[in-house]
Design an enzyme around this catalytic site. Structure first.
Site, mmCIF file in Angstrom:
data_model
loop_
_atom_site.group_PDB
_atom_site.id
_atom_site.type_symbol
_atom_site.label_atom_id
_atom_site.label_comp_id
_atom_site.label_asym_id
_atom_site.label_seq_id
_atom_site.Cartn_x
_atom_site.Cartn_y
_atom_site.Cartn_z
ATOM 1 N N HIS A 85 -0.077 -0.245 0.854
ATOM 2 C CA HIS A 85 -0.958 -1.307 0.369
ATOM 3 C C HIS A 85 -0.101 -2.543 0.093
ATOM 4 O O HIS A 85 0.663 -2.580 -0.872
ATOM 5 C CB HIS A 85 -1.656 -0.833 -0.900
ATOM 6 C CG HIS A 85 -2.808 -1.682 -1.317
ATOM 7 N ND1 HIS A 85 -3.058 -2.918 -0.767
ATOM 8 C CD2 HIS A 85 -3.786 -1.492 -2.245
ATOM 9 C CE1 HIS A 85 -4.130 -3.433 -1.329
ATOM 10 N NE2 HIS A 85 -4.589 -2.586 -2.227
ATOM 11 N N GLU A 96 -16.132 2.239 -0.767
ATOM 12 C CA GLU A 96 -16.201 1.387 0.422
ATOM 13 C C GLU A 96 -17.096 2.005 1.486
ATOM 14 O O GLU A 96 -17.911 1.316 2.108
ATOM 15 C CB GLU A 96 -14.807 1.141 0.982
ATOM 16 C CG GLU A 96 -14.810 0.201 2.180
ATOM 17 C CD GLU A 96 -13.419 -0.091 2.734
ATOM 18 O OE1 GLU A 96 -13.296 -0.999 3.568
ATOM 19 O OE2 GLU A 96 -12.458 0.611 2.324
ATOM 20 N N PHE A 108 -8.789 -6.663 -7.562
ATOM 21 C CA PHE A 108 -9.097 -6.649 -8.991
ATOM 22 C C PHE A 108 -9.939 -7.859 -9.371
ATOM 23 O O PHE A 108 -9.724 -8.962 -8.870
ATOM 24 C CB PHE A 108 -7.803 -6.699 -9.806
ATOM 25 C CG PHE A 108 -7.260 -5.361 -10.207
ATOM 26 C CD1 PHE A 108 -7.941 -4.192 -9.978
ATOM 27 C CD2 PHE A 108 -6.019 -5.287 -10.835
ATOM 28 C CE1 PHE A 108 -7.423 -2.967 -10.363
ATOM 29 C CE2 PHE A 108 -5.484 -4.064 -11.233
ATOM 30 C CZ PHE A 108 -6.191 -2.901 -10.996
ATOM 31 N N CYS A 155 -5.760 -8.223 -3.952
ATOM 32 C CA CYS A 155 -5.657 -7.708 -2.581
ATOM 33 C C CYS A 155 -6.614 -8.368 -1.603
ATOM 34 O O CYS A 155 -6.556 -8.099 -0.409
ATOM 35 C CB CYS A 155 -5.923 -6.215 -2.579
ATOM 36 S SG CYS A 155 -4.783 -5.336 -3.606
ATOM 37 N N HIS A 208 -10.594 -1.370 4.066
ATOM 38 C CA HIS A 208 -9.652 -1.605 2.976
ATOM 39 C C HIS A 208 -8.912 -0.309 2.647
ATOM 40 O O HIS A 208 -7.697 -0.313 2.478
ATOM 41 C CB HIS A 208 -10.395 -2.130 1.746
ATOM 42 C CG HIS A 208 -9.505 -2.553 0.629
ATOM 43 N ND1 HIS A 208 -8.531 -3.504 0.779
ATOM 44 C CD2 HIS A 208 -9.433 -2.143 -0.662
ATOM 45 C CE1 HIS A 208 -7.899 -3.678 -0.382
ATOM 46 N NE2 HIS A 208 -8.426 -2.855 -1.263
ATOM 47 N N LYS A 213 -3.419 0.987 6.128
ATOM 48 C CA LYS A 213 -2.601 1.334 4.962
ATOM 49 C C LYS A 213 -2.053 2.756 5.022
ATOM 50 O O LYS A 213 -1.125 3.085 4.284
ATOM 51 C CB LYS A 213 -3.411 1.138 3.673
ATOM 52 C CG LYS A 213 -3.754 -0.313 3.374
ATOM 53 C CD LYS A 213 -4.541 -0.445 2.080
ATOM 54 C CE LYS A 213 -4.945 -1.883 1.802
ATOM 55 N NZ LYS A 213 -6.003 -2.373 2.713
#
Length: 467
Positions: free
Chosen positions: A393, A368, A453, A217, A357, A388
């Site tokens: 996402h 975050e 990830f 991402c 994010h 989002k």
């Protein structure tokens, strides 16, 4: 390593800085600190060869392919989430997504290739050509502007987290059911993540730096940082950069279902993506592409380009901690924000807008915010929102689409709401997360965060252009 049941409710999809999986480690992580050395005095870049400006934007989204309509929908708090219609999801525990419906390539992709392309490639081509048209540089629509380019100094860096997933899924199905002779010759070329940028370069004749970045991402933001560095280093005058993703197919949705990463609010899909809300239960899958035309100020001014805003700087880091879990101290993310501020040549209190994010996951949203608070001791002047909450996402495309949302906020003076914000978590107490209604805001510097990830963190900063 073994995935345990803890992954079921704690993982956050593709946002590594936000994960809470049960992937075991051999030993506990040791607390660490990273010192980010501050410059004696913050100073923005002044060399027009090294200043990077944005001269075009393009996208493919659940709200269509037009930038202004996309942002109007965001400002209106409209959710793009609905029940999946691309395939029968009735047996899936998650039956909804922010799916692109009735996608129209127009005259941007010829009909033959439009039938062959994986959606990831189609999204890349449409978003990139839209961006080039907006910048006055597309071969067909802008022959004079395109013709004046030194093609050896125009590069393409449009990445993808997973590439041509439909082509891959169909190729494996053909192999298993019918044998290798029935695999399409386009299987490998259309599945690999670099092909979107390659096809654009072939179509437009661009011979500059061209490759793909794939950092889950964080992909699109990584592309922006790398593209800007090519311009700053003198490798290119213009870079087409961003991300693309088309994961809403059985293997894509099924993979995240297996991770227990997705919301299962099937009775209220439009209320499922709810960052920083106590009722969140996982992320909502989205898809699309977001692409920017990044250009040296010198080159843009020489050709009389319309300058939308300025890219100030950015940074990328790795948690080096865990495959899916965030660092417990928020180290990688906070360090990344600090480095992005340093690269931008600004003081931290100049940042007054954060496009977070914020994926609507149990662990990620908190992690975050914790990192942001480590960097900014005073957030009273900052507005922070979550794109989002409306478009889901979009994985490798998320940073590209959220960069466009950030730039439109700078342009319009309006920041879109974080919808479905009803019972806020305590971590955002005292932070203006633009709950449910748009707000006016004169942005001095806006940052956009994307994490993936593997512990991949990325932050980019934009500001109004001042000559």
């Amino acid at each position: 390593m073994m995935v345990t049941a803890a992954l079921q409710q704690r993982t956050s999809g593709l946002g590594a800085a936000q994960q809470g999986s049960g992937v075991r480690q051999p030993r506990a992580a040791r607390p660490r600190t990273v010192a980010v050395r501050a410059a004696a005095a913050a100073k923005r870049e002044t060399d027009p060869k090294k200043r990077v400006v944005i001269t075009g934007m393009g996208l493919a989204s659940c709200f269509g392919n037009e930038i202004d309509h996309f942002y109007d929908q965001l400002l209106g708090g409209v959710s793009g989430v609905d029940y999946i219609s691309r395939f029968d999801a009735s047996d899936f525990p998650t039956k909804f997504a922010a799916q692109i419906k009735d996608f129209d390539v127009g005259d941007l992709v010829d009909k033959k290739n439009a039938r062959r392309y994986d959606d990831c490639l189609s999204y890349t081509m449409v978003a990139s050509k839209k961006a080039l048209q907006a910048a006055g540089l597309e071969k067909g629509a802008n022959p004079d502007g395109h013709g004046a380019l030194d093609k050896t100094r125009v590069g393409v860096l449009v990445g993808s987290g997973m590439g041509g997933l439909t082509v891959f899924q169909d190729g494996v199905k053909s192999l298993v059911e019918k044998g290798y002779k029935k695999i399409t010759p386009f299987f490998i070329p259309y599945a690999i993540t670099n092909m979107g940028g390659a096809l654009l370069a072939i179509d437009q004749g661009f011979m500059g730096p061209n490759y793909s970045i794939s950092t889950a991402c964080a992909t699109a933001n990584y592309a922006f940082v790398s593209a800007a560095n090519h311009i700053r280093n003198g490798d290119a005058d213009v870079m087409i950069a961003g991300g693309s993703e088309a994961p809403i197919i059985p293997v894509g949705v099924g993979g995240f279902v297996a991770c227990r990463a997705l919301s299962q609010r099937n009775d209220e899909p439009q209320r499922a993506s709810r960052p920083w809300d106590q009722g969140r239960d996982g992320f909502v899958m989205g898809e699309g592409a977001g692409v920017l035309i990044m250009e040296s100020l010198e080159h843009a001014q020489k050709r009389g380009a319309n300058i939308i805003c300025e890219y100030l700087g950015g940074a990328v880091t790795c948690d080096a901690h865990h495959m899916t879990d965030p660092h417990p101290e928020g180290l990688g993310v906070s360090t990344c924000i600090e480095l992005a501020i340093k690269d931008s040549g600004i003081e931290r209190d100049e940042v007054n807008y954060i496009n977070a994010h914020a994926t609507s996951t149990l662990v990620g949203d908190k992690a975050e915010v914790k990192a942001i608070k480590k960097v900014f001791s005073d957030l009273s002047h900052v507005k922070m929102n979550a794109t989002k909450s409306m478009i889901g996402h979009c994985l490798g495309a998320a940073g590209g689409m959220e960069a466009i949302a950030t730039i439109k906020a700078i342009q319009t003076g309006w920041v879109h709401p974080t919808i479905n914000h009803e019972s806020p978590i305590e971590e955002v107490d005292g932070i203006n997360v633009v709950p449910n209604e748009k707000q006016q805001h004169d942005i001095t510097v806006g940052i956009s965060n994307s994490f993936g990830f593997g512990g991949h963190n990325s932050v980019v900063a934009f500001a109004p252009f001042k000559a």
